[in-house]
Design an enzyme around this catalytic site. Structure first.
Site, PDB file in Angstrom:
ATOM      1  N   ASN A 174       0.866  -1.172   0.000  1.00 32.85           N
ATOM      2  CA  ASN A 174       0.000   0.000   0.000  1.00 32.85           C
ATOM      3  C   ASN A 174       0.909   1.230   0.000  1.00 32.85           C
ATOM      4  OD1 ASN A 174      -1.862   1.989   0.378  1.00 32.85           O
ATOM      5  ND2 ASN A 174      -2.482   1.383   2.441  1.00 32.85           N
ATOM      6  N   LYS A 210       0.190   4.226  -0.503  1.00 24.21           N
ATOM      7  CA  LYS A 210      -0.487   5.444  -0.037  1.00 24.21           C
ATOM      8  C   LYS A 210      -0.164   6.604  -0.996  1.00 24.21           C
ATOM      9  CE  LYS A 210      -0.464   3.431   4.502  1.00 24.21           C
ATOM     10  NZ  LYS A 210      -0.517   3.605   5.937  1.00 24.21           N
ATOM     11  N   HIS A 244      -9.939   1.311   4.128  1.00 18.94           N
ATOM     12  CA  HIS A 244      -8.702   1.534   4.889  1.00 18.94           C
ATOM     13  C   HIS A 244      -8.982   2.554   6.003  1.00 18.94           C
ATOM     14  CE1 HIS A 244      -4.653   2.828   5.928  1.00 18.94           C
ATOM     15  NE2 HIS A 244      -4.257   1.668   5.416  1.00 18.94           N
ATOM     16  N   GLU A 280      -7.396   5.008   7.049  1.00 17.30           N
ATOM     17  CA  GLU A 280      -7.152   6.415   6.682  1.00 17.30           C
ATOM     18  C   GLU A 280      -8.341   6.990   5.904  1.00 17.30           C
ATOM     19  OE1 GLU A 280      -3.268   5.754   4.968  1.00 17.30           O
ATOM     20  OE2 GLU A 280      -2.566   5.289   6.991  1.00 17.30           O
ATOM     21  N   GLU A 322      -6.152  -4.566  10.308  1.00 10.21           N
ATOM     22  CA  GLU A 322      -5.125  -3.557  10.562  1.00 10.21           C
ATOM     23  C   GLU A 322      -5.489  -2.750  11.809  1.00 10.21           C
ATOM     24  OE1 GLU A 322      -2.951  -2.500   6.618  1.00 10.21           O
ATOM     25  OE2 GLU A 322      -4.696  -1.214   6.817  1.00 10.21           O
ATOM     26  N   GLY A 369       1.741   2.577  10.671  1.00  6.02           N
ATOM     27  CA  GLY A 369       2.710   3.667  10.519  1.00  6.02           C
ATOM     28  C   GLY A 369       3.365   4.088  11.821  1.00  6.02           C
ATOM     29  N   SER A 381       2.697  -1.850  10.437  1.00  4.82           N
ATOM     30  CA  SER A 381       4.137  -1.915  10.684  1.00  4.82           C
ATOM     31  C   SER A 381       4.748  -3.285  10.397  1.00  4.82           C
ATOM     32  CB  SER A 381       4.452  -1.458  12.114  1.00  4.82           C
ATOM     33  OG  SER A 381       3.980  -0.134  12.324  1.00  4.82           O
TER      34      SER A 381
HETATM   35  P1  PGA Z   1       2.274   0.510   7.656  1.00  8.79           P
HETATM   36  O1  PGA Z   1       0.864   0.714   6.902  1.00  8.79           O
HETATM   37  O2  PGA Z   1       2.857  -0.782   7.149  1.00  8.79           O
HETATM   38  O3  PGA Z   1       3.094   1.695   7.281  1.00  8.79           O
HETATM   39  O4  PGA Z   1       1.966   0.441   9.125  1.00  8.79           O
HETATM   40  C1  PGA Z   1      -0.025  -0.345   6.684  1.00  8.79           C
HETATM   41  C2  PGA Z   1      -1.286   0.146   6.029  1.00  8.79           C
HETATM   42  O5  PGA Z   1      -1.740   1.249   6.362  1.00  8.79           O
HETATM   43  O6  PGA Z   1      -1.880  -0.535   5.177  1.00  8.79           O
END
Ligand code: PGA
Length: 254
Positions: free
Chosen positions: A9, A11, A97, A99, A169, A175, A215
């Site tokens: 992903n 982003k 997601h 976000e 998640e 993140g 992460s």
């Molecule tokens: P991350 O993001 O690996 O940076 O924690 C995962 C995601 O948001 O899909």
């Protein structure tokens, strides 16, 4: 074995040349994949056409969008429809997601519409669920996820859910560099699979890939992916570095 998936992903990161370079780096490496392995790259809209042309002939590397709108066409300025994505050779879309939920106000009902629209247009959704930290601290995470499943995912027919990938998640792990513990991950994945079993039956529950996201890195992927109910990962930050992502993909169950 269930399909084991490593999904990137990206982003809202990378310029066009950087995106081309990263895809080139991934393809050059020729990651040794087995028939039950799948790599999915969820990348920004402007790069989808370029990327889907690059992976066109590759059986187990596919391109995903990170979002879509649920109407097929019309006066929805700035939105991208699922038939548009399909016409570019995109085969997956991330839906729900955290976000999108938190920053762009998508609720369970909006996500339900997007899931149905994907399935009705033969695009496979990667449905994300996950609880915020305060819910985890209250010990209410299972109820929280159950509600997300009930209000969005369980409107799909048995055929449609069979085409869906689920990503668990926990929001507090995205993140932040803080992964959930292996016990927390396996426990939630088992609970999600049990709920699918209760709703759709064991045959379907046993075949759906449930990914972990939050992460995931080269140095923790092997342990996470080893868990019985974990079928790979959805990888944010670590997917922006070719070598790191390749090494995560190589951690999929063999
Ligand atoms: P991350 O993001 O690996 O940076 O924690 C995962 C995601 O948001 O899909």
């Amino acid at each position: 074995m269930r399909t084991q998936i490593t999904a990137a992903n990206w982003k809202m990161n990378l310029s066009y040349p950087q995106a081309e370079e990263l895809i080139k780096g991934l393809l050059l490496h020729d990651i040794p994949l087995q028939p039950h392995h799948q790599i999915i790259l969820a990348i920004p809209f402007p790069y989808l056409d370029m990327a889907s042309k690059k992976v066109h002939n590759l059986r187990n590397i596919a391109i995903a969008a990170q979002n879509c709108y649920y109407e097929n066409q019309g006066a929805f300025t700035g939105e991208v429809s699922i038939p548009m994505l399909a016409s570019l050779g995109v085969s997956f879309v991330i839906v729900g997601h955290s976000e999108r939920r938190i920053l762009f106000g998508e609720d369970n009902d909006c996500i339900r519409k997007k899931l149905l629209a994907c399935c009705n247009n033969n695009i496979r959704p990667i449905f994300c669920c996950g609880e915020p930290l305060d819910i985890r601290r209250q010990g209410a995470e299972k109820d929280f996820i159950a509600q997300q499943l009930k209000e969005s995912l369980f409107y799909l027919s048995p055929e449609q859910i069979s085409q869906t990938i689920i990503a668990y998640e926990p929001i507090w792990a995205i993140g932040t560099g803080q992964t959930a513990t292996l016990e927390q991950i396996e426990d939630m994945h088992r609970s999600i699979r049990n709920q699918i079993d209760a709703q759709y039956g064991k045959n379907i529950a046993d075949t759906i890939s449930i990914l972990y996201g939050g992460s995931v890195k080269a140095n923790n992927a092997t342990d996470i992916f080893k868990q019985a109910h974990v079928d790979g990962g959805l990888v944010g930050n670590a997917s922006l570095v070719a070598q790191e992502f390749i090494s995560i993909a190589q951690s999929m169950k063999r």
